[in-house]
Design a protein around this motif. Structure first.
Motif, PDB file in Angstrom:
ATOM      1  N   GLY A 123      51.450  36.426  42.094  1.00  0.00           N
ATOM      2  CA  GLY A 123      52.666  37.183  42.135  1.00  0.00           C
ATOM      3  C   GLY A 123      52.442  38.789  41.492  1.00  0.00           C
ATOM      4  O   GLY A 123      51.343  39.312  41.594  1.00  0.00           O
ATOM      5  N   GLY A 124      53.534  39.818  41.934  1.00  0.00           N
ATOM      6  CA  GLY A 124      53.186  40.509  40.981  1.00  0.00           C
ATOM      7  C   GLY A 124      53.017  40.681  39.754  1.00  0.00           C
ATOM      8  O   GLY A 124      53.517  39.625  39.115  1.00  0.00           O
ATOM      9  N   ILE A 125      52.508  41.851  39.605  1.00  0.00           N
ATOM     10  CA  ILE A 125      52.188  41.450  37.674  1.00  0.00           C
ATOM     11  C   ILE A 125      52.828  42.901  36.618  1.00  0.00           C
ATOM     12  O   ILE A 125      52.860  43.816  36.984  1.00  0.00           O
ATOM     13  N   PRO A 126      53.888  41.475  36.430  1.00  0.00           N
ATOM     14  CA  PRO A 126      55.023  42.942  35.272  1.00  0.00           C
ATOM     15  C   PRO A 126      53.814  42.903  33.645  1.00  0.00           C
ATOM     16  O   PRO A 126      53.208  42.246  33.365  1.00  0.00           O
ATOM     17  N   THR A 127      54.651  44.116  33.720  1.00  0.00           N
ATOM     18  CA  THR A 127      54.452  45.263  32.568  1.00  0.00           C
ATOM     19  C   THR A 127      55.068  44.680  31.566  1.00  0.00           C
ATOM     20  O   THR A 127      56.222  45.290  31.233  1.00  0.00           O
ATOM     21  N   ALA A 128      54.735  43.549  29.386  1.00  0.00           N
ATOM     22  CA  ALA A 128      55.414  43.562  28.627  1.00  0.00           C
ATOM     23  C   ALA A 128      55.788  44.962  28.019  1.00  0.00           C
ATOM     24  O   ALA A 128      54.743  45.440  28.411  1.00  0.00           O
ATOM     25  N   ASP A 129      56.930  44.901  27.464  1.00  0.00           N
ATOM     26  CA  ASP A 129      57.459  46.837  27.150  1.00  0.00           C
ATOM     27  C   ASP A 129      55.873  46.570  25.630  1.00  0.00           C
ATOM     28  O   ASP A 129      55.031  45.645  25.042  1.00  0.00           O
ATOM     29  N   GLU A 137      54.370  41.980  16.827  1.00  0.00           N
ATOM     30  CA  GLU A 137      55.206  42.532  17.866  1.00  0.00           C
ATOM     31  C   GLU A 137      54.840  42.219  19.334  1.00  0.00           C
ATOM     32  O   GLU A 137      55.634  41.293  20.336  1.00  0.00           O
ATOM     33  N   GLY A 138      53.255  41.946  19.303  1.00  0.00           N
ATOM     34  CA  GLY A 138      52.974  41.285  20.720  1.00  0.00           C
ATOM     35  C   GLY A 138      53.745  39.957  21.676  1.00  0.00           C
ATOM     36  O   GLY A 138      54.279  39.873  22.363  1.00  0.00           O
ATOM     37  N   ALA A 139      54.232  38.518  20.196  1.00  0.00           N
ATOM     38  CA  ALA A 139      55.062  37.293  20.238  1.00  0.00           C
ATOM     39  C   ALA A 139      56.239  37.979  20.957  1.00  0.00           C
ATOM     40  O   ALA A 139      56.462  37.238  22.005  1.00  0.00           O
ATOM     41  N   VAL A 140      56.568  38.945  20.665  1.00  0.00           N
ATOM     42  CA  VAL A 140      57.967  39.227  20.834  1.00  0.00           C
ATOM     43  C   VAL A 140      58.328  39.581  22.449  1.00  0.00           C
ATOM     44  O   VAL A 140      58.554  40.377  23.160  1.00  0.00           O
ATOM     45  N   ALA A 141      57.053  40.880  22.402  1.00  0.00           N
ATOM     46  CA  ALA A 141      56.696  41.569  23.647  1.00  0.00           C
ATOM     47  C   ALA A 141      57.013  40.655  24.703  1.00  0.00           C
ATOM     48  O   ALA A 141      56.989  41.045  25.617  1.00  0.00           O
ATOM     49  N   ILE A 142      56.064  39.667  25.189  1.00  0.00           N
ATOM     50  CA  ILE A 142      55.811  38.678  26.265  1.00  0.00           C
ATOM     51  C   ILE A 142      56.313  37.284  26.575  1.00  0.00           C
ATOM     52  O   ILE A 142      56.907  37.123  27.433  1.00  0.00           O
ATOM     53  N   ARG A 143      56.869  37.535  25.487  1.00  0.00           N
ATOM     54  CA  ARG A 143      57.787  36.117  25.216  1.00  0.00           C
ATOM     55  C   ARG A 143      58.886  35.986  26.267  1.00  0.00           C
ATOM     56  O   ARG A 143      58.430  34.550  27.358  1.00  0.00           O
ATOM     57  N   GLU A 144      59.833  36.972  26.897  1.00  0.00           N
ATOM     58  CA  GLU A 144      60.331  36.356  28.121  1.00  0.00           C
ATOM     59  C   GLU A 144      60.011  36.478  29.244  1.00  0.00           C
ATOM     60  O   GLU A 144      60.105  35.945  29.565  1.00  0.00           O
ATOM     61  N   LEU A 145      58.783  37.599  29.296  1.00  0.00           N
ATOM     62  CA  LEU A 145      58.085  37.611  30.866  1.00  0.00           C
ATOM     63  C   LEU A 145      57.459  36.178  30.980  1.00  0.00           C
ATOM     64  O   LEU A 145      57.262  35.972  32.135  1.00  0.00           O
ATOM     65  N   ILE A 146      56.724  35.472  29.401  1.00  0.00           N
ATOM     66  CA  ILE A 146      55.671  34.814  30.165  1.00  0.00           C
ATOM     67  C   ILE A 146      55.961  33.670  30.465  1.00  0.00           C
ATOM     68  O   ILE A 146      55.866  32.702  30.884  1.00  0.00           O
ATOM     69  N   ARG A 147      57.399  33.863  30.101  1.00  0.00           N
ATOM     70  CA  ARG A 147      58.277  31.881  31.156  1.00  0.00           C
ATOM     71  C   ARG A 147      58.487  32.628  32.577  1.00  0.00           C
ATOM     72  O   ARG A 147      58.545  31.130  33.183  1.00  0.00           O
ATOM     73  N   LYS A 148      58.297  33.140  33.131  1.00  0.00           N
ATOM     74  CA  LYS A 148      58.467  33.650  34.223  1.00  0.00           C
ATOM     75  C   LYS A 148      57.489  34.038  35.411  1.00  0.00           C
ATOM     76  O   LYS A 148      57.317  34.214  36.216  1.00  0.00           O
ATOM     77  N   CYS A 149      55.971  34.111  34.803  1.00  0.00           N
ATOM     78  CA  CYS A 149      54.971  34.021  35.067  1.00  0.00           C
ATOM     79  C   CYS A 149      54.096  34.309  34.434  1.00  0.00           C
ATOM     80  O   CYS A 149      54.032  33.567  33.322  1.00  0.00           O
ATOM     81  N   ASP A 150      52.590  34.041  35.241  1.00  0.00           N
ATOM     82  CA  ASP A 150      51.209  33.197  34.602  1.00  0.00           C
ATOM     83  C   ASP A 150      50.439  34.978  33.952  1.00  0.00           C
ATOM     84  O   ASP A 150      49.454  34.618  32.872  1.00  0.00           O
TER      85      ASP A 150
END
Ligand SMILES: [Zn+2]
Length: 251
Positions: A123-129, A137-150
């Motif tokens: 799919g599209g490749i989103p960018t985490a904050d 901080e990395g865990a916080v930044a990716i948590r929301e997005l990784i639910r929706k993408c691989d």
């Protein structure tokens, strides 16, 4: 698969990441799920291109070392966040693919609906904050997005992929860099031709027909693609993503 097989797979994935210039020096990290609360991960400070099976470390779900000689990779907390959010996945790869990374440095999104094979696979490749590398901080930044993408970009740092096994996660990482290379070429040539709605819908059907596993983040069509923004249409994008995931039954 035995633990030795999984160790060999991680070492081979490391060699390929290094050989394909997806990491430099001692950058990047790889992990796989061994069982409930047990993970095999790469040690910090070791080149992923030259690892032996005994270099790898077994860690628990809090990131504490259970066995192995080296130190648990500093990015392991980011891996743990991905495992927590994605019980359907068994491997995480983090690398620094240079061309894809260049897009985040320039603030240019990799989520355009451009490459058919990328749309129906990752799919599209989103960018985490942005998050400070090697910190929680990395865990916080990716948590929301990784639910929706691989497969996602980590702003001005690198990329992270999840897979059913280490090679699946590696192949998604290769796809990110390959997509970035093609998009960069198109941008250099001066014209990016995006796929439109009906073409994209057909690709979602192809994905379904082939039973592609994992989660594909919806790409962003021309209608909502501000030329050089990592967050096209800001709030609008979130609405489009949530609606598309709902339609695909993945929300
Ligand atoms: Zn990194």
């Amino acid at each position: 698969m035995t633990e030795l097989d999984l160790r060999k797979a991680i070492c081979e994935v490391g060699r390929r990441l290094y050989a394909k210039n997806l990491v430099a020096a001692t950058d990047g990290n790889i992990s796989v799920r061994l069982g409930p609360g047990r993970f095999l991960c790469t040690p910090s400070g070791v080149s992923k291109g030259f690892m032996a099976v005994n270099d790898l470390i077994v860690a628990d779900a809090k990131g504490h070392k259970l066995s192995g000689d080296g130190k648990v990779t500093s990015e392991f907390t980011t891996h743990l966040a991905a495992y927590e959010e994605r019980p359907d996945m068994n491997a995480v790869v983090h690398a620094h693919p240079p061309k894809a990374l260049g897009f985040t440095i320039a603030g240019v999104s990799l989520s355009d609906c451009v490459l058919p094979e990328v749309i129906y696979t990752i799919g599209g490749i989103p960018t985490a904050d942005y998050a400070t590398p090697a910190t929680p901080e990395g865990a916080v930044a990716i948590r929301e997005l990784i639910r929706k993408c691989d497969a996602l970009m980590m702003d001005r740092h690198g990329a992270l992929t999840v897979g059913v096994n280490a090679f699946d996660a590696l192949f998604k990482m290769e796809k990110i860099e390959h997509a970035a290379e093609s998009l960069l070429t198109a941008r250099l040539l001066g014209n990016v031709r995006r796929l439109e709605g009906p073409e994209i819908e057909k690709l979602y059907k192809v994905r379904e027909a082939y039973g592609v596993s994992g989660r594909a983040y919806p790409c962003v069509s021309e209608a909502c693609c501000a030329a050089a923004s990592a967050q096209p249409c800001d709030g609008e994008l979130d609405k489009i993503v949530d609606e598309t995931l709902r339609v695909l039954g993945k929300a």
